[in-house]
Design an enzyme around this catalytic site. Structure first.
Site, PDB file in Angstrom:
ATOM      1  N   LYS A 134       7.407   3.101   2.114  1.00 31.57           N
ATOM      2  CA  LYS A 134       8.793   2.778   2.488  1.00 31.57           C
ATOM      3  C   LYS A 134       9.287   1.625   1.620  1.00 31.57           C
ATOM      4  O   LYS A 134       9.083   0.444   1.958  1.00 31.57           O
ATOM      5  CB  LYS A 134       8.861   2.367   3.964  1.00 31.57           C
ATOM      6  N   HIS A 161     -14.839  -3.364  14.537  1.00 32.87           N
ATOM      7  CA  HIS A 161     -14.730  -1.921  14.326  1.00 32.87           C
ATOM      8  C   HIS A 161     -15.066  -1.211  15.642  1.00 32.87           C
ATOM      9  O   HIS A 161     -16.021  -1.592  16.330  1.00 32.87           O
ATOM     10  CB  HIS A 161     -15.696  -1.465  13.214  1.00 32.87           C
ATOM     11  N   TYR A 185     -12.752  -6.035   9.995  1.00 28.98           N
ATOM     12  CA  TYR A 185     -12.063  -5.781  11.261  1.00 28.98           C
ATOM     13  C   TYR A 185     -12.010  -7.030  12.141  1.00 28.98           C
ATOM     14  O   TYR A 185     -12.978  -7.304  12.875  1.00 28.98           O
ATOM     15  CB  TYR A 185     -12.777  -4.621  11.990  1.00 28.98           C
ATOM     16  N   GLU A 212       0.842  -1.212   0.000  1.00 19.80           N
ATOM     17  CA  GLU A 212       0.000   0.000   0.000  1.00 19.80           C
ATOM     18  C   GLU A 212       0.875   1.260   0.000  1.00 19.80           C
ATOM     19  O   GLU A 212       1.911   1.293   0.659  1.00 19.80           O
ATOM     20  CB  GLU A 212      -0.882   0.001   1.248  1.00 19.80           C
ATOM     21  N   ALA A 232      -6.284   9.148   3.507  1.00 19.42           N
ATOM     22  CA  ALA A 232      -5.792   8.622   4.791  1.00 19.42           C
ATOM     23  C   ALA A 232      -4.328   8.997   4.968  1.00 19.42           C
ATOM     24  O   ALA A 232      -3.608   9.149   3.997  1.00 19.42           O
ATOM     25  CB  ALA A 232      -5.944   7.108   4.833  1.00 19.42           C
ATOM     26  N   ALA A 237     -20.272   2.589   4.342  1.00 19.33           N
ATOM     27  CA  ALA A 237     -19.617   2.163   3.104  1.00 19.33           C
ATOM     28  C   ALA A 237     -20.566   1.400   2.185  1.00 19.33           C
ATOM     29  O   ALA A 237     -20.438   1.455   0.960  1.00 19.33           O
ATOM     30  CB  ALA A 237     -18.399   1.307   3.439  1.00 19.33           C
ATOM     31  N   GLN A 277      -8.233  -4.869   8.597  1.00 20.81           N
ATOM     32  CA  GLN A 277      -7.463  -3.921   9.384  1.00 20.81           C
ATOM     33  C   GLN A 277      -6.211  -4.651   9.878  1.00 20.81           C
ATOM     34  O   GLN A 277      -6.215  -5.886   9.964  1.00 20.81           O
ATOM     35  CB  GLN A 277      -8.335  -3.463  10.575  1.00 20.81           C
ATOM     36  N   ARG A 305     -15.995   3.910   4.099  1.00 18.30           N
ATOM     37  CA  ARG A 305     -16.740   5.038   4.656  1.00 18.30           C
ATOM     38  C   ARG A 305     -15.809   6.201   4.966  1.00 18.30           C
ATOM     39  O   ARG A 305     -16.126   7.365   4.717  1.00 18.30           O
ATOM     40  CB  ARG A 305     -17.449   4.604   5.950  1.00 18.30           C
ATOM     41  N   GLY A 306     -14.639   5.894   5.534  1.00 24.04           N
ATOM     42  CA  GLY A 306     -13.746   6.943   6.039  1.00 24.04           C
ATOM     43  C   GLY A 306     -14.052   7.188   7.506  1.00 24.04           C
ATOM     44  O   GLY A 306     -15.143   6.859   7.984  1.00 24.04           O
TER      45      GLY A 306
END
Ligand code: FAD
Length: 294
Positions: A275, A152, A148, A17, A51, A127, A179, A107-108
């Site tokens: 990274k 969550h 999750y 990511e 994010a 979401a 997550q 959703r954020g």
């Protein structure tokens, strides 16, 4: 390439990511890091949306660049909670027009100053509404959703969380990404409950390599993740020696990934946080397993 095709191959795979630059001036360094990670030829790369302080306008540009310029399948994230319907619809159309085939529908996080608002007036509250919107605008889009293993933070309990997750899958999510978690048993238990609840789409395990002690506090705050004693000891022992902490954090992540592969999880997504050196070290330690030995 659609991620559903990739996941159906059921070969051990690793993906990474990246997050978009926070400012225009940071663009070049993020582009270089993205290119270096892409040169590792991961199974795919995801680009977050807003994010980590990233600029959402760059998500499309970076996802497009990863796919076209570096030939790596990309997954563009999209959030909806703080946006109007017009903005979200326009973004979905832009993604589709650019040839993006995979969207992570999120959703954020709700900004602290909006927590007390009447949510009934928001264009999107969950979401699942974004998943339906994407399906309607582009029925061919491959859609992913977040899940999750440790529940969550807003959910009353795991049963409720999984019930809503199932709704998200029925609305059109073809795969889920977890997550971060630091204890694999949490994922195995979660998967058992998911399958029991009839959620059968592929689940990609999300792993965050902790390479400096400051990251630990942020990671817990962000995810509420449980830290096993083994991990705490590692941070307590090496946290003040940056190079030693990095080496130990990478080793811990690699150990988690090998255990996941050995227990039937074929796909692991690494929160590599722009990274390339961390991504490269993780991949090289798995080269024989992944078949990337040269
Ligand atoms: P939802 O699926 O809406 O779930 C949020 C909560 O609402 C849960 O408690 C759920 O059980 C509950 N719920 C769901 N549907 C309903 C319903 N119909 N009625 C009542 N309750 C319901 N954030 C970013 O800003 N940008 C990113 O790029 C980003 N990428 C992420 C990638 C992954 C893999 C993960 C795990 C998280 C990511 N996040 C990102 C963070 C994410 O936005 C937050 O975790 C957010 O709080 C929840 O998003 P969600 O899509 O899971 O929401």
């Amino acid at each position: 390439m659609k991620l559903t095709e990739l996941l159906a191959r059921r070969k051990y795979a690793l993906s990474f990511e990246v997050f978009p630059p926070k400012t225009d001036t940071a663009y070049e360094s993020v582009r270089v890091a993205t290119e270096q990670i892409a040169r590792l030829h991961p199974a795919f790369m995801s680009v977050t949306y807003g994010a980590g302080g990233g600029t959402s306008a760059y998500t499309l540009e970076m996802a497009d660049m990863i796919r076209r310029r570096y030939g790596v399948p990309s997954l563009a994230h999209l959030t909806c909670v703080s946006s109007t319907r017009e903005t979200v619809q326009a973004r979905i159309r832009d993604f589709a027009a650019a040839g993006i085939e995979n969207i992570m529908a999120l959703r954020g996080d709700i900004p602290a100053d909006r927590m007390q608002e009447d949510r009934g007036r928001w264009a999107y509250r969950h979401a699942v509404e974004l998943v339906r919107e994407i399906r309607e605008i582009d029925p061919e889009m491959c859609i992913g959703g977040a899940c999750y293993p440790e529940v969550h933070p807003e959910s009353a309990d795991q049963k409720e969380d999984i019930r809503y997750l199932r709704e998200k899958v029925e609305a059109g999510c073809s795969f889920l990404t977890t997550q971060m978690f630091f204890d694999n048993n949490l994922l195995y238990n979660f998967l058992y409950k998911l399958r029991e609840a009839g959620v059968t789409v592929p689940v990609i395990a999300g792993i965050m390599p902790i390479t400096n002690a400051n990251q630990v506090e942020r990671a817990i705050k962000l995810s509420g993740s449980f830290m096993p004693q083994r991990f705490k000891s590692l941070v307590n022992t090496f946290g003040r020696q940056p190079e030693a902490m990095k080496q130990a954090g990478i080793a811990y992540a690699v150990d988690q990934i090998i255990d996941l592969y050995a227990n039937g999880i074929t796909h692991v997504h690494v929160y590599s946080m722009n990274k390339p050196d961390v991504a490269e070290q993780i991949q090289s330690r798995l080269s024989a397993i992944l078949g990337t030995d040269v």
